[in-house]
Structure formats: C-alpha cells, structure tokens
Design a protein around this motif. Structure first.
Motif, PDB file in Angstrom:
ATOM      1  N   ARG A  53      42.386  47.047  26.833  1.00 45.21           N
ATOM      2  CA  ARG A  53      41.269  46.319  27.453  1.00 45.21           C
ATOM      3  C   ARG A  53      41.489  46.156  28.952  1.00 45.21           C
ATOM      4  O   ARG A  53      40.562  46.277  29.738  1.00 45.21           O
ATOM      5  N   PHE A  54      42.717  45.825  29.321  1.00 39.42           N
ATOM      6  CA  PHE A  54      43.044  45.538  30.714  1.00 39.42           C
ATOM      7  C   PHE A  54      44.079  46.560  31.186  1.00 39.42           C
ATOM      8  O   PHE A  54      45.279  46.373  31.000  1.00 39.42           O
ATOM      9  N   ARG A  55      43.573  47.626  31.809  1.00 41.19           N
ATOM     10  CA  ARG A  55      44.430  48.742  32.220  1.00 41.19           C
ATOM     11  C   ARG A  55      45.056  48.480  33.587  1.00 41.19           C
ATOM     12  O   ARG A  55      44.604  47.657  34.362  1.00 41.19           O
ATOM     13  N   ASN A  56      46.114  49.262  33.866  1.00 43.90           N
ATOM     14  CA  ASN A  56      46.799  49.187  35.172  1.00 43.90           C
ATOM     15  C   ASN A  56      47.178  47.750  35.501  1.00 43.90           C
ATOM     16  O   ASN A  56      46.897  47.239  36.589  1.00 43.90           O
ATOM     17  N   LEU A  57      47.818  47.116  34.560  1.00 50.16           N
ATOM     18  CA  LEU A  57      48.133  45.690  34.690  1.00 50.16           C
ATOM     19  C   LEU A  57      49.148  45.463  35.811  1.00 50.16           C
ATOM     20  O   LEU A  57      50.218  46.062  35.829  1.00 50.16           O
ATOM     21  N   ARG A  58      48.758  44.584  36.740  1.00 50.95           N
ATOM     22  CA  ARG A  58      49.644  44.188  37.830  1.00 50.95           C
ATOM     23  C   ARG A  58      50.013  42.726  37.625  1.00 50.95           C
ATOM     24  O   ARG A  58      49.150  41.844  37.704  1.00 50.95           O
ATOM     25  N   LEU A  59      51.272  42.464  37.326  1.00 53.93           N
ATOM     26  CA  LEU A  59      51.734  41.118  36.998  1.00 53.93           C
ATOM     27  C   LEU A  59      52.700  40.646  38.069  1.00 53.93           C
ATOM     28  O   LEU A  59      53.723  41.281  38.329  1.00 53.93           O
ATOM     29  N   GLN A  60      52.352  39.535  38.663  1.00 56.72           N
ATOM     30  CA  GLN A  60      53.185  38.973  39.733  1.00 56.72           C
ATOM     31  C   GLN A  60      53.683  37.592  39.327  1.00 56.72           C
ATOM     32  O   GLN A  60      52.893  36.715  38.968  1.00 56.72           O
ATOM     33  N   VAL A  61      54.993  37.393  39.392  1.00 59.50           N
ATOM     34  CA  VAL A  61      55.588  36.095  39.079  1.00 59.50           C
ATOM     35  C   VAL A  61      55.494  35.198  40.303  1.00 59.50           C
ATOM     36  O   VAL A  61      55.920  35.564  41.402  1.00 59.50           O
ATOM     37  N   GLU A  62      54.901  34.021  40.115  1.00 57.79           N
ATOM     38  CA  GLU A  62      54.735  33.069  41.217  1.00 57.79           C
ATOM     39  C   GLU A  62      55.890  32.079  41.302  1.00 57.79           C
ATOM     40  O   GLU A  62      56.325  31.710  42.390  1.00 57.79           O
ATOM     41  N   ARG A  63      56.376  31.652  40.110  1.00 59.52           N
ATOM     42  CA  ARG A  63      57.439  30.641  40.098  1.00 59.52           C
ATOM     43  C   ARG A  63      58.107  30.635  38.739  1.00 59.52           C
ATOM     44  O   ARG A  63      57.449  30.902  37.716  1.00 59.52           O
ATOM     45  N   VAL A  64      59.394  30.344  38.692  1.00 58.46           N
ATOM     46  CA  VAL A  64      60.137  30.213  37.439  1.00 58.46           C
ATOM     47  C   VAL A  64      60.915  28.903  37.492  1.00 58.46           C
ATOM     48  O   VAL A  64      61.613  28.611  38.471  1.00 58.46           O
ATOM     49  N   THR A  65      60.793  28.092  36.435  1.00 55.48           N
ATOM     50  CA  THR A  65      61.557  26.859  36.324  1.00 55.48           C
ATOM     51  C   THR A  65      62.276  26.838  34.978  1.00 55.48           C
ATOM     52  O   THR A  65      61.954  27.600  34.077  1.00 55.48           O
ATOM     53  N   GLY A  66      63.249  25.947  34.846  1.00 60.22           N
ATOM     54  CA  GLY A  66      63.961  25.817  33.593  1.00 60.22           C
ATOM     55  C   GLY A  66      65.387  26.309  33.702  1.00 60.22           C
ATOM     56  O   GLY A  66      65.924  26.517  34.793  1.00 60.22           O
ATOM     57  N   ASP A  67      66.014  26.527  32.536  1.00 63.90           N
ATOM     58  CA  ASP A  67      67.407  26.955  32.507  1.00 63.90           C
ATOM     59  C   ASP A  67      67.603  27.971  31.398  1.00 63.90           C
ATOM     60  O   ASP A  67      66.634  28.562  30.908  1.00 63.90           O
ATOM     61  N   ALA A  68      68.838  28.166  30.960  1.00 59.28           N
ATOM     62  CA  ALA A  68      69.134  29.170  29.943  1.00 59.28           C
ATOM     63  C   ALA A  68      68.514  28.826  28.599  1.00 59.28           C
ATOM     64  O   ALA A  68      68.270  29.716  27.773  1.00 59.28           O
ATOM     65  N   ASP A  69      68.250  27.542  28.333  1.00 57.24           N
ATOM     66  CA  ASP A  69      67.692  27.131  27.045  1.00 57.24           C
ATOM     67  C   ASP A  69      66.179  27.318  26.964  1.00 57.24           C
ATOM     68  O   ASP A  69      65.634  27.683  25.918  1.00 57.24           O
ATOM     69  N   ALA A  71      62.599  28.277  29.666  1.00 52.54           N
ATOM     70  CA  ALA A  71      62.105  28.578  31.009  1.00 52.54           C
ATOM     71  C   ALA A  71      60.582  28.653  30.990  1.00 52.54           C
ATOM     72  O   ALA A  71      59.972  29.001  29.977  1.00 52.54           O
ATOM     73  N   THR A  72      60.003  28.305  32.126  1.00 57.40           N
ATOM     74  CA  THR A  72      58.559  28.429  32.304  1.00 57.40           C
ATOM     75  C   THR A  72      58.301  29.362  33.470  1.00 57.40           C
ATOM     76  O   THR A  72      58.861  29.185  34.557  1.00 57.40           O
ATOM     77  N   VAL A  73      57.453  30.370  33.220  1.00 59.39           N
ATOM     78  CA  VAL A  73      57.114  31.353  34.249  1.00 59.39           C
ATOM     79  C   VAL A  73      55.635  31.214  34.588  1.00 59.39           C
ATOM     80  O   VAL A  73      54.779  31.302  33.705  1.00 59.39           O
ATOM     81  N   TRP A  74      55.349  30.965  35.868  1.00 52.28           N
ATOM     82  CA  TRP A  74      53.954  30.968  36.355  1.00 52.28           C
ATOM     83  C   TRP A  74      53.665  32.358  36.895  1.00 52.28           C
ATOM     84  O   TRP A  74      54.404  32.866  37.742  1.00 52.28           O
ATOM     85  N   TRP A  75      52.597  32.970  36.424  1.00 50.07           N
ATOM     86  CA  TRP A  75      52.286  34.343  36.836  1.00 50.07           C
ATOM     87  C   TRP A  75      50.811  34.510  37.186  1.00 50.07           C
ATOM     88  O   TRP A  75      49.969  33.694  36.824  1.00 50.07           O
ATOM     89  N   THR A  76      50.534  35.599  37.892  1.00 45.92           N
ATOM     90  CA  THR A  76      49.161  36.031  38.172  1.00 45.92           C
ATOM     91  C   THR A  76      49.020  37.467  37.705  1.00 45.92           C
ATOM     92  O   THR A  76      49.894  38.303  37.978  1.00 45.92           O
ATOM     93  N   ILE A  77      47.955  37.733  36.969  1.00 41.17           N
ATOM     94  CA  ILE A  77      47.683  39.089  36.487  1.00 41.17           C
ATOM     95  C   ILE A  77      46.423  39.608  37.155  1.00 41.17           C
ATOM     96  O   ILE A  77      45.419  38.904  37.273  1.00 41.17           O
ATOM     97  N   GLU A  78      46.480  40.852  37.590  1.00 45.28           N
ATOM     98  CA  GLU A  78      45.295  41.587  38.027  1.00 45.28           C
ATOM     99  C   GLU A  78      45.263  42.889  37.243  1.00 45.28           C
ATOM    100  O   GLU A  78      46.275  43.593  37.150  1.00 45.28           O
ATOM    101  N   ALA A  79      44.115  43.214  36.636  1.00 49.21           N
ATOM    102  CA  ALA A  79      44.008  44.405  35.808  1.00 49.21           C
ATOM    103  C   ALA A  79      42.568  44.888  35.785  1.00 49.21           C
ATOM    104  O   ALA A  79      41.643  44.137  36.099  1.00 49.21           O
ATOM    105  N   ASP A  80      42.387  46.149  35.398  1.00 49.54           N
ATOM    106  CA  ASP A  80      41.053  46.750  35.337  1.00 49.54           C
ATOM    107  C   ASP A  80      40.479  46.573  33.940  1.00 49.54           C
ATOM    108  O   ASP A  80      41.081  47.015  32.955  1.00 49.54           O
ATOM    109  N   HIS A  81      39.323  45.942  33.858  1.00 54.21           N
ATOM    110  CA  HIS A  81      38.698  45.663  32.558  1.00 54.21           C
ATOM    111  C   HIS A  81      38.004  46.919  32.040  1.00 54.21           C
ATOM    112  O   HIS A  81      36.959  47.321  32.547  1.00 54.21           O
ATOM    113  N   ARG A  82      38.564  47.531  30.968  1.00 58.54           N
ATOM    114  CA  ARG A  82      38.086  48.829  30.490  1.00 58.54           C
ATOM    115  C   ARG A  82      37.555  48.817  29.065  1.00 58.54           C
ATOM    116  O   ARG A  82      37.068  49.837  28.576  1.00 58.54           O
ATOM    117  N   ALA A  83      37.656  47.700  28.359  1.00 63.17           N
ATOM    118  CA  ALA A  83      37.131  47.627  26.988  1.00 63.17           C
ATOM    119  C   ALA A  83      36.695  46.196  26.719  1.00 63.17           C
ATOM    120  O   ALA A  83      37.105  45.261  27.418  1.00 63.17           O
TER     121      ALA A  83
END
Length: 279
Positions: A53-69, A71-83
C-alpha cells in the motif's frame, strides 16, 4: 535482549521493505490495523500488505527514550500511497505521518499512529456516522452537477454490491471514470453517488430518455466487463426511471413564502427563485 537494539533491527527491516526480516526481528507486533498481536508468517503477511500500500517507505527516527528493558521510538514515515487503505483508493502521491513504537526486551512491539492523520495526509476528511440503527444503514455520498438546470426527463439508478474495502476502492476508481465520461455528454444533468452498507449506488439525471445512451460509453462498458468477465462484485442492478412528475420549491428568505420553481411564480415581495441543478 536489549530493547533499543530490537527497535533498531525492526525499523531497519521496514526501511529495507523486507517482510520476512520484519517478522524475524520481533516476537510480536501490533498496530491500529492488526486487531491484536501478530508474529511469524502472519506478521510477514501484514508487513507485505503495508509495504504494497505504501511504497518506497522513508522512515526517520526523531527520538528514542528508554533503556535495555523498554524503549520508545518516535518516528516519521513518508511513503507513496499505491493501493487502497481503509477504503481510500490509491492517490499515487506521497503521504507523511508520525507515530511511535513501544519496544520491550522480550521482542514485543506496539506501534501507534493516528489513522485519521493518515487519512488527512492522503487528502481525505473524516465524517463520523453510525454503521446502522434498528431500521437504517448509513453511508457517505457525493454529487457532481452540470451547469444545466433543465427538469430531468430520465434517471438511471445502478448499484453494485462489494465484498470488501479493496473491492470498494476499485469500484470507486471505476465510478470516477464513468462520471468524467458522463459530464462530457450533452444530455447529462447531474449525478449523485452514495454508499450504504456493502452497496455502492449511482443516481444520474438526463434531460430526456434518449440521452441515457451516454451511460454506455467506454468507462461504463469497462466496468460491466469487469462484473461479467472478471468477477468484480457479487451483485449488480441497473435501471432507467422515467419521472411521472417533478416538483421543486424554494422559500423566500424575506417573507418566508414557498414558491414553486419552473413556472415563473414569485412571492408577495416579488422574489423569484433562480433555477438550480436538481441533482
């Protein structure tokens, strides 16, 4: 295991558009579209559907918090809507939206994003209606009018019964082409489309019965071939309706008098309603 390293491997699998690697990187995954946690082949199939559905997915990590037990990852996705997604036909252009992954050391990922934000990124506006009540089903509608204000001399009513959201999106694309073709015909006055339950309806107005032949242009023929030859939809209805009577009224904003359109009548203060497209 280290939750941060799991998150890194999981996101890299998504970046590489590798469903098998997505499934292998975690022990469980869920997002707003999974209706529960997925793993193994089920997760690989879900990832493949998302990446289709979402081709050529570009995923960018904005921030990571937490530890080894955990973790929370804040991300932004940009992709081409194809289906189709949630009944929204492919728009072809890029969509951009934000979300988070909550990752635990035992390999579980809970992805969160706002599906309304995705819809808005695709150019759609949300409208909330109940699915049904005791006597009615609800849906959505659209209208395309011509500049003509003739009283209709004929209507066509059609409906198609769809199996699922993907087929509904396919029918929507066909409907757009049919409406474009109708608007170019001389006898076309207007069209209304509406979805109720699993049926997609089209009501079209023409100036006279002879103009209905415009319906049989190539886009409509293509849709009919899809129904009869290619298995599109489960049921269909087509009909031509000749109106016995059409009456239209408007109320004067000043004196409140109701005036019938089409016969030149005016209210007591002299107001005459302008003709408007009936459909």
């Amino acid at each position: 295991m280290d939750a941060r390293k799991i998150a890194e491997a999981h996101l890299e699998a998504w970046r590489n558009a590798d469903p098998a690697a997505v499934a292998a990187s975690v022990t469980g995954f869920q997002d707003p579209d999974t209706a529960g946690s997925l793993a193994g082949d089920a997760l690989a199939a879900h990832a493949a559907a998302v990446l289709a559905r979402f081709r050529n997915l570009r995923l960018q990590v904005e921030r990571v918090t937490g530890d080894a037990d955990a973790a929370t990852v804040w991300w932004t996705i940009e992709a081409d809507h194809r289906a189709a997604y949630l009944g929204m036909p492919a728009v072809g252009r890029a969509a951009r939206f934000d979300g988070t992954d909550l990752v635990t050391a035992d390999g579980r990922v809970r992805r969160c994003f706002d599906r309304l934000a995705v819809a808005e990124a695709l150019g759609y506006a949300a409208r909330f209606v109940p699915a049904a009540d005791e006597v009615r089903e609800f849906g959505v509608s659209a209208r395309a009018a011509s500049s003509r204000t003739d009283r209709p001399g004929a209507f066509t009513l059609t409906w198609l019964e769809v199996r699922d959201e993907a087929e509904a999106a396919d029918v929507d694309l066909l409907s757009v082409e049919i409406v474009k073709g109708l608007r170019a015909s001389k006898g076309f006055l207007g069209v209304a489309t509406f979805d109720i339950g699993d049926r997609k309806y089209t009501l079209t107005a023409f100036d006279r019965p002879e103009s209905v032949r415009a319906v049989h242009a190539r886009p409509h023929q293509r849709a009919m071939r899809r129904f009869f030859k290619a298995g599109l939809c489960t049921r269909a209805l087509t009909s031509v309706l000749i109106p016995e009577a059409i009456r239209e009224y408007a109320r004067c904003a000043s004196c409140g008098t109701v005036v019938k359109l089409g016969d030149g009548a005016a209210c007591g203060c002299g107001w005459t309603p302008d003709d408007v497209a009936l459909l």
